[in-house]
Design a protein around this motif. Structure first.
Motif, PDB file in Angstrom:
ATOM      1  N   ALA A   1      67.254  74.604  93.675  1.00  0.00           N
ATOM      2  CA  ALA A   1      66.984  73.163  93.708  1.00  0.00           C
ATOM      3  C   ALA A   1      66.678  72.627  92.311  1.00  0.00           C
ATOM      4  CB  ALA A   1      65.836  72.873  94.657  1.00  0.00           C
ATOM      5  N   VAL A   2      65.862  73.348  91.571  1.00  0.00           N
ATOM      6  CA  VAL A   2      65.509  72.922  90.216  1.00  0.00           C
ATOM      7  C   VAL A   2      66.725  72.999  89.302  1.00  0.00           C
ATOM      8  CG1 VAL A   2      64.102  73.472  88.186  1.00  0.00           C
ATOM      9  CG2 VAL A   2      63.087  73.568  90.475  1.00  0.00           C
ATOM     10  N   ARG A   3      67.463  74.092  89.409  1.00  0.00           N
ATOM     11  CA  ARG A   3      68.645  74.265  88.554  1.00  0.00           C
ATOM     12  C   ARG A   3      69.687  73.174  88.841  1.00  0.00           C
ATOM     13  NH1 ARG A   3      69.092  77.007  83.787  1.00  0.00           N
ATOM     14  NH2 ARG A   3      71.259  77.528  83.378  1.00  0.00           N
ATOM     15  N   GLU A   4      69.866  72.854  90.108  1.00  0.00           N
ATOM     16  CA  GLU A   4      70.835  71.826  90.473  1.00  0.00           C
ATOM     17  C   GLU A   4      70.417  70.459  89.940  1.00  0.00           C
ATOM     18  OE1 GLU A   4      72.929  69.898  94.484  1.00  0.00           O
ATOM     19  OE2 GLU A   4      71.222  71.260  94.657  1.00  0.00           O
ATOM     20  N   SER A   5      69.128  70.155  90.008  1.00  0.00           N
ATOM     21  CA  SER A   5      68.642  68.870  89.498  1.00  0.00           C
ATOM     22  C   SER A   5      68.836  68.757  87.994  1.00  0.00           C
ATOM     23  CB  SER A   5      67.163  68.688  89.860  1.00  0.00           C
ATOM     24  OG  SER A   5      66.994  68.609  91.252  1.00  0.00           O
TER      25      SER A   5
ATOM     26  N   VAL B   1      71.138  68.006  82.044  1.00  0.00           N
ATOM     27  CA  VAL B   1      70.201  68.769  81.226  1.00  0.00           C
ATOM     28  C   VAL B   1      70.752  70.158  80.973  1.00  0.00           C
ATOM     29  CG1 VAL B   1      67.866  69.702  81.099  1.00  0.00           C
ATOM     30  CG2 VAL B   1      68.247  67.453  82.100  1.00  0.00           C
ATOM     31  N   VAL B   2      71.411  70.733  81.988  1.00  0.00           N
ATOM     32  CA  VAL B   2      72.090  72.023  81.841  1.00  0.00           C
ATOM     33  C   VAL B   2      73.534  71.749  81.469  1.00  0.00           C
ATOM     34  CG1 VAL B   2      72.767  74.135  83.008  1.00  0.00           C
ATOM     35  CG2 VAL B   2      70.591  73.073  83.551  1.00  0.00           C
ATOM     36  N   PRO B   3      74.078  72.399  80.426  1.00  0.00           N
ATOM     37  CA  PRO B   3      75.473  72.170  80.061  1.00  0.00           C
ATOM     38  C   PRO B   3      76.388  72.434  81.249  1.00  0.00           C
ATOM     39  CG  PRO B   3      74.362  73.459  78.379  1.00  0.00           C
ATOM     40  CD  PRO B   3      73.420  73.347  79.535  1.00  0.00           C
ATOM     41  N   SER B   4      77.244  71.458  81.565  1.00  0.00           N
ATOM     42  CA  SER B   4      78.131  71.600  82.716  1.00  0.00           C
ATOM     43  C   SER B   4      79.334  72.456  82.365  1.00  0.00           C
ATOM     44  CB  SER B   4      78.587  70.221  83.187  1.00  0.00           C
ATOM     45  OG  SER B   4      79.274  69.558  82.143  1.00  0.00           O
ATOM     46  N   ILE B   5      79.917  73.057  83.383  1.00  0.00           N
ATOM     47  CA  ILE B   5      81.094  73.907  83.213  1.00  0.00           C
ATOM     48  C   ILE B   5      82.241  73.303  84.006  1.00  0.00           C
ATOM     49  CG2 ILE B   5      82.069  76.202  83.591  1.00  0.00           C
ATOM     50  CD1 ILE B   5      79.296  77.330  83.413  1.00  0.00           C
ATOM     51  N   ASP B   6      83.357  73.060  83.360  1.00  0.00           N
ATOM     52  CA  ASP B   6      84.533  72.551  84.043  1.00  0.00           C
ATOM     53  C   ASP B   6      85.308  73.737  84.578  1.00  0.00           C
ATOM     54  OD1 ASP B   6      86.822  71.361  84.931  1.00  0.00           O
ATOM     55  OD2 ASP B   6      87.065  70.039  83.189  1.00  0.00           O
ATOM     56  N   PHE B   7      85.179  74.002  85.884  1.00  0.00           N
ATOM     57  CA  PHE B   7      85.789  75.191  86.460  1.00  0.00           C
ATOM     58  C   PHE B   7      87.312  75.087  86.515  1.00  0.00           C
ATOM     59  CE2 PHE B   7      81.449  75.380  88.052  1.00  0.00           C
ATOM     60  CZ  PHE B   7      81.142  76.706  87.815  1.00  0.00           C
ATOM     61  N   ASP B   8      87.849  73.852  86.426  1.00  0.00           N
ATOM     62  CA  ASP B   8      89.303  73.713  86.440  1.00  0.00           C
ATOM     63  C   ASP B   8      89.924  74.124  85.113  1.00  0.00           C
ATOM     64  OD1 ASP B   8      89.229  72.766  89.021  1.00  0.00           O
ATOM     65  OD2 ASP B   8      88.992  70.666  88.392  1.00  0.00           O
TER      66      ASP B   8
END
Length: 619
Positions: free
Chosen positions: A321-325, A331-338
């Motif tokens: 829950a915390v990581r997702e928020s 706040v957490v660098p996003s990853i483009d899975f595509d």
């Protein structure tokens, strides 16, 4: 032999129970405010004098009590919330033990006024040290009003060990915070010696957090919301860049009750992994809701230690829950899975377009075995290879750019320093000119006769500043550096009250801080012995350090101020020091009366013996 076992008198038994339930004035505040919540109150007022030692008055607009219930409430194990043993495994109220009022009445002068809505008259009861002095009808407002006077008056040993007013007030404020945060629909007011510390109106959860801890927190809050079949997790967490050096804004609540839970705390810290600055803690205010049958709060008299039936299943839910928020709020660098891991293939141009291929230059006459062309004369000449070797050495130095210790060619040293042993032979005689190395911008390494000395640079600076401040406080002569542009600082009510209690000592240290409205202060000057670029930050850090300082005795009030200011002003880990700064730090440290330990008793330096170093190379 005659029998020696006998039942304790009720008054003695109540005093023993009070030792578990009522540890300090804050314990009284906690128990009585929780009772007000259980009574359905929507407004609760807490008024204290001398940090609760002289008076604790708590009034509410709850359901009140009948004359019989008012009297029974002071009996041991008398409660309206438990009817059978099975009720202990499904507790939904704040109080349930039936020990609080009996314990309080055993160690204080207690007056109770209470009235139910439908009654014309209320009830007045006066009890001193478990002895009922008066019980009679009385006119009073609906609800309940407790006045607790002279706490521990008949237990002098307990009263003697109460801490300074600032410390006891701090604990009362903490208890109010723990009750106010999960109950934003309750209006709560706190007064100390006639001064308003909190006036918290009915509001929503986020606004309540901001009202309690100050407007500056609002910008850092990130919403957390997760609903599973095991537990619901809601609340707020702080962004990593707003993390603080000390703890104090970390709160867990389960079914509206504050709790401590180191295991769940690790779940949050794991979610922040590699996001926080060194040695900092994020703020979090998390509210857990789950079946009351799945927890056991009947573990400790203070009811802050709670057992969970399935805590191993709740841990990953909190972590996720915390990581997702953090991810949702970037706040957490996003990853483009595509796109992650894909190969970037250029799209060929349409026919007819000019397509240019990269050109590769090739020397067709190059022969790697032709020594004559590489080195005229057919033999290897070191002087001609030197430029290439020097270039490689330059690259090697580039790898270590920024290192504090530079190894120069041997011929650059004086003749008497022809070897490494000779170079450091006189290192322990004085610190002037000694070669030192700053390791990871945290430790200072320097050779001594017996081996290698490792110094914690932050703790060393704390010791230096602490002794300077203590000298200033003893001499009462300090220079204040006036600010060209005075800064204003707005604090939450709790921190504002704390700053007021230590303001005189700060003035003697060289601070020029004045009140500038409700919970607002203006900083006109700072101690001349400090190089302060951000006075506002230093004051905030000072307050945090002071709140978490282990010193409490009145006689050590100035020492506590000096220690807290030293910790707040000391250079942080990660600070890159120049060679002259390192030398000065070492010289100042060993000019201190106690260089080996920081003001709070932590080790400043250690020596790794030469024998231990040699052993590591033995195999």
């Amino acid at each position: 032999m005659s029998d020696i076992i006998q039942l304790l008198p009720d008054a003695v038994a109540n005093q023993i129970a009070a030792g578990e339930v009522i540890q300090r004035p804050a314990s009284v505040v906690k128990e009585l405010v929780e009772n007000a919540l259980d009574a359905g109150a929507t407004e609760i007022t807490v008024n204290i004098k001398d940090a609760g030692k002289t008076l604790i008055q708590i009034s509410d607009n709850g359901c009140g009590m009948s004359p019989t219930d008012a009297r029974m409430s002071f009996e041991r194990h008398a409660t309206s919330k438990i009817r059978s043993a099975n009720d202990l495994f499904c507790i939904r109220t704040m109080g349930f033990r039936g020990e609080a009022l009996a314990s309080i009445a055993a160690i204080a002068d207690v007056e109770l006024r209470t009235k139910q809505t439908d009654d014309e008259l209320g009830t007045f009861i006066h009890i001193i040290a478990s002895e009922v002095k008066t019980q009679e009808p009385a006119g009073c407002n609906n609800g309940t009003n407790f006045m607790i006077k002279n706490l521990f008056f008949n237990v002098p040993a307990r009263r003697k060990f109460l801490k300074a007013n600032s410390t006891e007030l701090k604990h009362i404020i903490w208890e109010i915070q723990r009750i106010a945060l999960p109950n934003p629909d309750i209006k709560i007011s706190l007064f100390h010696n006639g001064t308003v510390l909190y006036e918290l109106p009915q509001t929503n959860s986020r606004k309540r957090v901001v009202d309690v801890f100050g407007k500056s927190l609002n910008q850092s809050l990130v919403t957390v919301s997760e609903d599973t079949s095991i537990v619901k997790v809601n609340g707020f967490i702080g962004q990593p860049k707003f993390a603080r050096k000390t703890m104090g804004e970390q709160f867990f609540f389960v079914n509206g009750r504050y709790m401590r839970h180191p295991y769940f705390h690790k779940a949050i810290m794991k979610a922040y992994e590699q996001l926080l600055p060194p040695d900092t803690f994020p703020s979090y205010f998390l509210f857990l809701e789950l079946d009351a049958n799945a927890i056991d709060i009947n573990v400790h008299p203070t009811k802050t230690e709670i057992k969970f039936e399935n805590e191993r299943d709740i841990w990953p839910i909190i972590h996720a829950a915390v990581r997702e928020s953090l991810g949702k709020h970037n706040v957490v660098p996003s990853i483009d899975f595509d796109q992650s891991g894909s190969i970037d293939i250029p799209v060929p141009k349409r026919s007819g377009e000019d397509i240019r291929f990269p050109e590769i230059q090739i020397n067709p006459d190059y022969n790697p075995f032709d020594i004559e062309k590489q080195f005229p004369g057919g033999s290897y000449n070191p002087s001609q290879a030197a430029p290439r070797v020097k270039k490689n050495l330059d690259n090697w130095e580039d790898l270590y750019q920024g290192a504090q210790l530079k190894i120069k060619p041997e011929e650059e040293y004086p003749q008497k320093f022809k070897s490494t042993d000779d170079l450091y032979a006189q290192a322990s005689e004085s610190f002037g000119g000694k070669k030192v190395l700053q390791l990871k911008q945290r430790y200072i390494l320097t050779p001594v006769k017996s081996g290698l000395m490792v110094i914690d640079q932050k703790r060393a600076h704390e010791r230096i500043l602490f002794e300077k401040f203590m000298e200033v406080l003893k001499s009462d002569s300090v220079a204040s550096q006036q600010q060209l542009f005075p800064q204003t600082i707005e604090l939450n009510p709790a921190d504002s009250a704390l700053l007021k209690t230590i303001l005189d000592d700060l003035l003697s240290l060289g601070f020029d801080i004045r009140e500038f409205g409700k919970d607002t202060f203006i900083i006109n000057g700072t101690p001349g012995v400090l190089d302060i670029s951000s006075p506002e930050m230093i004051v905030e850090k000072l307050i945090e350090e002071y709140k978490n300082s282990p010193l409490d005795a009145r006689a050590k009030a100035k020492e506590q101020i000096a220690q807290s200011l030293a910790k707040a002003s000391a250079l942080d880990y990660g600070t890159d020091l120049k060679q002259e700064e390192v030398d000065r730090l070492i010289d100042d440290l060993f000019a201190c009366s106690t260089p080996n330990f920081s003001p709070d008793g932590k080790k400043v330096l250690t020596i790794i013996p030469t024998e231990d170093i040699e052993k590591s190379f033995a195999r």
